[in-house]
Design a protein around this motif. Structure first.
Motif, PDB file in Angstrom:
ATOM      1  N   ASP A  25       0.847  -1.194   0.000  1.00 48.66           N
ATOM      2  CA  ASP A  25       0.000   0.000   0.000  1.00 48.66           C
ATOM      3  C   ASP A  25       0.880   1.241   0.000  1.00 48.66           C
ATOM      4  O   ASP A  25       1.703   1.445   0.902  1.00 48.66           O
ATOM      5  CB  ASP A  25      -0.902  -0.003   1.233  1.00 48.66           C
ATOM      6  CG  ASP A  25      -1.972   1.085   1.149  1.00 48.66           C
ATOM      7  OD1 ASP A  25      -1.981   1.808   0.136  1.00 48.66           O
ATOM      8  OD2 ASP A  25      -2.772   1.193   2.087  1.00 48.66           O
ATOM      9  N   SER A  35       0.027   4.246   0.559  1.00 48.92           N
ATOM     10  CA  SER A  35      -0.359   5.199   1.602  1.00 48.92           C
ATOM     11  C   SER A  35       0.433   5.007   2.893  1.00 48.92           C
ATOM     12  O   SER A  35       0.423   5.882   3.758  1.00 48.92           O
ATOM     13  CB  SER A  35      -1.850   5.079   1.900  1.00 48.92           C
ATOM     14  OG  SER A  35      -2.159   3.784   2.390  1.00 48.92           O
ATOM     15  N   LEU A  36       1.119   3.849   3.028  1.00 47.14           N
ATOM     16  CA  LEU A  36       1.922   3.611   4.219  1.00 47.14           C
ATOM     17  C   LEU A  36       3.317   4.196   4.110  1.00 47.14           C
ATOM     18  O   LEU A  36       4.086   4.152   5.075  1.00 47.14           O
ATOM     19  CB  LEU A  36       2.022   2.104   4.488  1.00 47.14           C
ATOM     20  CG  LEU A  36       0.698   1.384   4.768  1.00 47.14           C
ATOM     21  CD1 LEU A  36       0.932  -0.099   4.954  1.00 47.14           C
ATOM     22  CD2 LEU A  36       0.013   1.979   6.002  1.00 47.14           C
ATOM     23  N   ASN A  94      -9.575   5.967  -4.231  1.00 46.86           N
ATOM     24  CA  ASN A  94     -10.207   5.472  -3.007  1.00 46.86           C
ATOM     25  C   ASN A  94      -9.949   6.490  -1.897  1.00 46.86           C
ATOM     26  O   ASN A  94      -9.365   7.548  -2.124  1.00 46.86           O
ATOM     27  CB  ASN A  94      -9.678   4.080  -2.617  1.00 46.86           C
ATOM     28  CG  ASN A  94      -8.158   4.040  -2.544  1.00 46.86           C
ATOM     29  OD1 ASN A  94      -7.520   5.016  -2.132  1.00 46.86           O
ATOM     30  ND2 ASN A  94      -7.578   2.922  -2.947  1.00 46.86           N
ATOM     31  N   HIS A  95     -10.392   6.149  -0.689  1.00 47.18           N
ATOM     32  CA  HIS A  95     -10.278   7.086   0.428  1.00 47.18           C
ATOM     33  C   HIS A  95      -8.819   7.331   0.810  1.00 47.18           C
ATOM     34  O   HIS A  95      -8.435   8.479   1.127  1.00 47.18           O
ATOM     35  CB  HIS A  95     -11.047   6.532   1.636  1.00 47.18           C
ATOM     36  CG  HIS A  95     -11.041   7.455   2.816  1.00 47.18           C
ATOM     37  ND1 HIS A  95     -11.739   8.646   2.828  1.00 47.18           N
ATOM     38  CD2 HIS A  95     -10.405   7.370   4.027  1.00 47.18           C
ATOM     39  CE1 HIS A  95     -11.543   9.256   3.987  1.00 47.18           C
ATOM     40  NE2 HIS A  95     -10.745   8.503   4.726  1.00 47.18           N
ATOM     41  N   ALA A  96      -7.995   6.301   0.791  1.00 48.83           N
ATOM     42  CA  ALA A  96      -6.587   6.463   1.159  1.00 48.83           C
ATOM     43  C   ALA A  96      -5.864   7.370   0.175  1.00 48.83           C
ATOM     44  O   ALA A  96      -5.087   8.245   0.563  1.00 48.83           O
ATOM     45  CB  ALA A  96      -5.897   5.093   1.224  1.00 48.83           C
ATOM     46  N   TRP A  97      -6.124   7.195  -1.116  1.00 50.29           N
ATOM     47  CA  TRP A  97      -5.496   8.053  -2.116  1.00 50.29           C
ATOM     48  C   TRP A  97      -6.027   9.482  -2.031  1.00 50.29           C
ATOM     49  O   TRP A  97      -5.301  10.437  -2.295  1.00 50.29           O
ATOM     50  CB  TRP A  97      -5.716   7.475  -3.513  1.00 50.29           C
ATOM     51  CG  TRP A  97      -4.819   6.311  -3.821  1.00 50.29           C
ATOM     52  CD1 TRP A  97      -4.722   5.141  -3.127  1.00 50.29           C
ATOM     53  CD2 TRP A  97      -3.879   6.230  -4.878  1.00 50.29           C
ATOM     54  NE1 TRP A  97      -3.792   4.322  -3.692  1.00 50.29           N
ATOM     55  CE2 TRP A  97      -3.247   4.954  -4.776  1.00 50.29           C
ATOM     56  CE3 TRP A  97      -3.512   7.072  -5.912  1.00 50.29           C
ATOM     57  CZ2 TRP A  97      -2.280   4.547  -5.665  1.00 50.29           C
ATOM     58  CZ3 TRP A  97      -2.538   6.668  -6.806  1.00 50.29           C
ATOM     59  CH2 TRP A  97      -1.928   5.413  -6.682  1.00 50.29           C
ATOM     60  N   LEU A 102      -6.833  10.998   0.720  1.00 48.67           N
ATOM     61  CA  LEU A 102      -6.107  11.620   1.834  1.00 48.67           C
ATOM     62  C   LEU A 102      -4.689  11.994   1.422  1.00 48.67           C
ATOM     63  O   LEU A 102      -4.150  13.011   1.877  1.00 48.67           O
ATOM     64  CB  LEU A 102      -6.073  10.659   3.027  1.00 48.67           C
ATOM     65  CG  LEU A 102      -7.432  10.369   3.688  1.00 48.67           C
ATOM     66  CD1 LEU A 102      -7.257   9.364   4.822  1.00 48.67           C
ATOM     67  CD2 LEU A 102      -8.072  11.646   4.213  1.00 48.67           C
ATOM     68  N   MET A 103      -4.069  11.180   0.567  1.00 50.97           N
ATOM     69  CA  MET A 103      -2.718  11.503   0.115  1.00 50.97           C
ATOM     70  C   MET A 103      -2.699  12.760  -0.751  1.00 50.97           C
ATOM     71  O   MET A 103      -1.752  13.541  -0.714  1.00 50.97           O
ATOM     72  CB  MET A 103      -2.125  10.316  -0.663  1.00 50.97           C
ATOM     73  CG  MET A 103      -1.727   9.136   0.225  1.00 50.97           C
ATOM     74  SD  MET A 103      -0.819   7.875  -0.682  1.00 50.97           S
ATOM     75  CE  MET A 103      -2.078   7.278  -1.806  1.00 50.97           C
TER      76      MET A 103
END
Length: 453
Positions: free
Chosen positions: A154, A156-157, A182-185, A187-188
């Motif tokens: 991932d 995002s980590l 997606n949600h993680a991307w 936030l990035m």
């Protein structure tokens, strides 16, 4: 005894008696006057001494009060210095501790990802070795498991610095698309440092004004660089730039809807602008009056192909504090400029390093003399298509600068005017926007040359 003798005797006795009593009275009166006068003198001396002591005491009291006030102010300043020093020590220790923790955390994450990547490579090697020995169905199943393994990596980590370095290579359009994965991307793509520089020119044909307004409103405190080159926007959209209080660089070149009113809002809201590109816009003397009033630290200014301001507008740059810190100035294609305006400008802009007056057909040899007197730090001078500047004057000027470009040929037809500055009725296939783009490319090259110098 005769009567005459009696009269004489009485007169003598009376006169002697009067003389005796008068002398006695006079002695008594003089004695009393001397005593009174002595008392008055003593009283006057005492009064004078008292007043003198009172005056001296008053001056001494005033002096002591002033000394007490100075001592009090000195103590307050010493306390403030000690307090600031303590705060500085505390802040330095906190910053070092925070950096160590952040670095330790990043190192741990990087180590974790390296271990994870190493495990993943080992598994991949084993899977490939097993796939080579097995048959086709087993190979397909191993490929499916490999796909499953790759999903565990991932992005995002990763540390924030690594994520920013990856997203810095993407355009604004690509960043928007990545935020929809997606949600993680998402936030990035919302990291503050990622929105320090926004280039709307790459998406000028697809992005609506509504999105620009919402973007500027959301990231107004983080935006440092804005590029609207060639964008056809509403005046309200340009006025929203005034909310970006920390803006340092603004490029609105080739924006036909950019007006003096929009520039007024921007100048009042963004006084810290260092780089301003207004080339090929419709600004007038109103904007030229605003520049020295609000942009005291302006260093780079491009007015290429801005033909609606006059010599008076260019002279406004010297008013008040003025734009005296200019390092780069681009006036190419400004056919309305004459020697009088440039004379006043060169007298104030002592830090000017790069000047572009290409296509200014009304300038003569006098401008080169003014530049030699006022702009001692001039390094690069461009005067292409300056028909009224002689070759002899240009040769004399070449010894004063590090780099010079000069020719006295007629301006190309895509400039839009002839050697006298009169507009042409027919133009070639090459449009003025191409000229503006070439000037912009040359300007960026000169900025890099200036930084290298």
């Amino acid at each position: 005894m005769t009567p005459e003798l009696m009269i004489k005797a009485c007169s003598f006795y009376t006169g002697h008696l009067v003389k005796t009593h008068f002398c006695t009275w006079r002695d008594v009166a003089c004695t009393n006057e001397n005593v009174a006068l002595a008392e008055k003198m003593n009283r006057a001396v005492r009064c004078y001494n008292f007043r003198l002591q009172k005056s001296v005491f008053h001056h001494w009291h005033s002096y002591m009060e002033d000394q007490k006030e100075k001592l009090k102010n000195t103590l307050l300043r010493i306390q403030q210095i000690i307090y600031c020093h303590k705060l500085s020590i505390i802040l330095t220790k906190w910053r070092n501790t925070a950096r160590l923790k952040s670095k330790k955390k990043e190192d741990e994450l990087i180590l974790k990802h390296e271990l994870q990547l190493k495990k993943w490579k080992n598994r991949l090697t084993l899977k490939r070795a097993a796939a080579e020995e097995s048959n086709f169905p087993e190979q397909s199943s191993s490929e499916g498991s490999l796909v499953h393994e790759t999903l565990k990596c991932d992005i995002s980590l990763l540390p924030e610095r690594a994520i920013l370095q990856i997203f810095f290579y993407l355009s604004l359009k690509d960043v928007i698309i990545c935020g929809q994965v997606n949600h993680a991307w998402m936030l990035m793509t919302q990291l503050n440092s990622l929105w320090n520089a926004i280039d709307f020119s790459t998406v000028k044909n697809v992005i609506p004004d509504k999105y620009i307004l919402s973007t500027l409103q959301r990231w107004r405190l983080n935006v440092l660089h804005l590029n609207f080159r060639g964008c056809l926007l509403r005046p309200k959209t340009f006025r929203s730039v005034s909310h970006c209080r920390n803006l340092q660089e603004l490029n609105v070149s080739d924006c036909p809807t950019f007006t003096d009113e929009a520039m007024r809002h921007i100048s009042e809201g963004c006084p810290g602008v260092l780089y301003l590109n207004l080339s090929n816009t419709t600004i007038t003397n109103r904007t030229m009056r605003l520049l020295p009033r609000h942009f005291h630290n302006l260093q780079n200014l491009s007015l290429a192909y801005c033909r609606r301001f006059t010599d008076k507008g260019l002279q406004y740059l010297n008013l008040g504090n003025g734009c005296h810190k200019l390092i780069y100035l681009d006036l190419s294609g400004c056919t309305q400029i004459t020697d009088s305006a440039m004379e006043m400008l060169s007298a104030k802009c002592h830090y000017l390093h790069i000047l572009d007056i290409s296509g200014c057909v009304l300038l003569t040899d006098q401008i080169l003399e003014d530049l030699q007197i006022g702009c001692k730090q001039l390094r690069i001078l461009k005067m292409q298509y300056c028909t009224n500047i002689s070759k002899k004057a240009a040769q004399r000027m070449s010894s004063k600068v590090q780099q010079q470009e000069y020719n006295s040929n007629d301006p190309p037809r895509w400039f839009g005017y002839d050697r006298e500055g009169n507009p042409l009725t027919e133009l070639d296939n090459v449009t003025p926007s191409k000229g503006a783009s070439e000037l912009t490319v040359e300007k960026s090259t000169y900025s890099s040359e200036e930084q290298a110098a």
